[in-house]
Design a protein around this motif. Structure first.
Motif, mmCIF file in Angstrom:
data_model
loop_
_atom_site.group_PDB
_atom_site.id
_atom_site.type_symbol
_atom_site.label_atom_id
_atom_site.label_comp_id
_atom_site.label_asym_id
_atom_site.label_seq_id
_atom_site.Cartn_x
_atom_site.Cartn_y
_atom_site.Cartn_z
ATOM 1 N N THR A 1 -3.983 -1.905 7.180
ATOM 2 C CA THR A 1 -2.594 -2.285 6.917
ATOM 3 C C THR A 1 -2.308 -3.673 7.480
ATOM 4 O O THR A 1 -1.663 -4.511 6.830
ATOM 5 C CB THR A 1 -1.633 -1.258 7.529
ATOM 6 O OG1 THR A 1 -1.824 0.006 6.881
ATOM 7 C CG2 THR A 1 -0.184 -1.683 7.369
ATOM 8 N N SER B 1 0.855 -1.178 0.000
ATOM 9 C CA SER B 1 0.000 0.000 0.000
ATOM 10 C C SER B 1 0.891 1.229 0.000
ATOM 11 O O SER B 1 2.096 1.138 0.256
ATOM 12 C CB SER B 1 -0.888 0.003 1.254
ATOM 13 O OG SER B 1 -1.672 1.163 1.309
ATOM 14 N N LEU C 1 4.590 -0.795 6.966
ATOM 15 C CA LEU C 1 4.557 -1.052 5.525
ATOM 16 C C LEU C 1 5.964 -1.256 4.973
ATOM 17 O O LEU C 1 6.196 -2.135 4.137
ATOM 18 C CB LEU C 1 3.881 0.112 4.797
ATOM 19 C CG LEU C 1 2.357 0.193 4.931
ATOM 20 C CD1 LEU C 1 1.850 1.494 4.350
ATOM 21 C CD2 LEU C 1 1.693 -0.993 4.247
ATOM 22 N N ASN D 1 3.341 3.560 8.577
ATOM 23 C CA ASN D 1 4.257 3.606 7.439
ATOM 24 C C ASN D 1 5.501 2.764 7.676
ATOM 25 O O ASN D 1 6.027 2.133 6.750
ATOM 26 C CB ASN D 1 4.639 5.060 7.142
ATOM 27 C CG ASN D 1 3.453 5.876 6.651
ATOM 28 O OD1 ASN D 1 2.343 5.360 6.522
ATOM 29 N ND2 ASN D 1 3.681 7.147 6.382
#
Length: 311
Positions: free
Chosen positions: A302, A5, A270, A267
């Motif tokens: 996520t 993503s 990820l 983040n």
């Protein structure tokens, strides 16, 4: 494995920061703003405008000043609206960003003078008509003469045109004092402030110009070493460029400043997952869910993507 993503963008962390826009007159236009006595940037390229084409022509001047090879007809197709017989500011900004340049706003005479003194021509929006009957016009300010109370512009079909400071201020004020400089992403404007510069850099993210955004965030960290936003932006750019190790490093540095920030933890997870470190990524997500409820839905999405992507 493909990217799971996109990270949460910097603009969402700070709220949506956008470029704004579409006094004393005469000698007072220069008062208390300490401009240099005279500036004239004659190295600024000039393109004569055609009917209603002041927007593309003005933007082309700044791109050419940056040594950008361009096709004026192609640029016109990007920014000019035949139905409006003109160009809107967002289209102008977006076109410059698509070419990989940083667009930085300014709306005060003092900022205009500072950018000119630094050698940066300034694209401005003027209203050459009246408030009720506007006649919008883009021009490029290339200098001023304090002693003679004059402003120099590339405007219309006239190169280095001189007008009085009084007239320029009136027409610029009617245009909302909207102005921008267009610069390489690693060059800070003379008037750069941390938050508006980061917003301008984030605009490069939105345009998908990740290499340019990376340069802008690196420049921001050189100016503001303690910038949380620049570290987040740097991590996002590294992630988009598939440099997951350095993306993790940037996010971890941002977390030293804001340890409970769920967006940055998202983040980081990820980046870990993209590097194949899925179990560590899930640990980070679990930590984030315990610390931050604001980003809960994004964190849950996520986590599901990381789990679903496991072999």
């Amino acid at each position: 494995m493909g990217q799971l993503s996109r990270p949460i963008p910097l603009l969402l962390l700070f709220g949506v920061l956008v470029l704004a826009g579409c006094g004393a007159l005469g000698p007072g236009f220069f008062a208390d703003r300490s401009p240099r006595e005279r500036v004239l940037l004659l190295d600024t390229p000039f393109y004569a405008q055609e009917d209603y084409q002041c927007g593309p022509a003005a933007l082309a001047m700044l791109l050419a000043w940056n040594d950008e090879a361009l096709s004026l007809p192609a640029l016109s197709d990007q920014v000019y609206s035949p139905s409006l017989e003109g160009s809107l500011q967002p289209a102008m900004v977006a076109a410059a960003r698509r070419h990989g340049y940083l667009v930085y706003p300014l709306d005060q005479p003092a900022a205009l003078f500072a950018e000119l003194a630094a050698g940066h021509p300034v694209l401005v929006l003027q209203n050459l008509g009246f408030s009720r009957l506007p006649r919008w016009h883009y021009a490029v300010v290339i200098g001023h003469d304090l002693a003679r109370n004059r402003i120099f512009l590339h405007s219309g079909r006239q190169q280095a045109m001189e007008i009085s400071a009084r007239l320029f201020e009136r027409t610029w004020a009617r245009g909302g004092h909207w102005g921008v400089v267009v610069l390489p992403p690693d060059r800070l404007p003379a008037t750069a402030g941390e938050t508006p510069f980061l917003a301008a850099a984030a605009g490069l993210e939105q345009a998908g110009q990740w290499s340019a955004a990376l340069l802008a965030y690196q420049a921001a960290l050189e100016r503001w070493p303690g910038s949380f936003g620049a570290r987040v932006g740097l991590g996002n750019a590294r992630y988009a460029l598939a440099d997951y190790e350095l993306a993790q490093r940037a996010f971890r540095q941002a977390l030293l400043l804001q340890p409970a920030n769920g967006a940055v933890l998202n983040n980081l997870a990820l980046a870990l997952a993209a590097a194949g470190q899925r179990q560590e990524a899930l640990v980070v997500i679990r930590q984030a869910l315990e610390l931050d409820g604001i980003w809960r839905q994004e964190l849950l999405r996520t986590r599901q993507k990381i789990i679903a992507d496991q072999p």
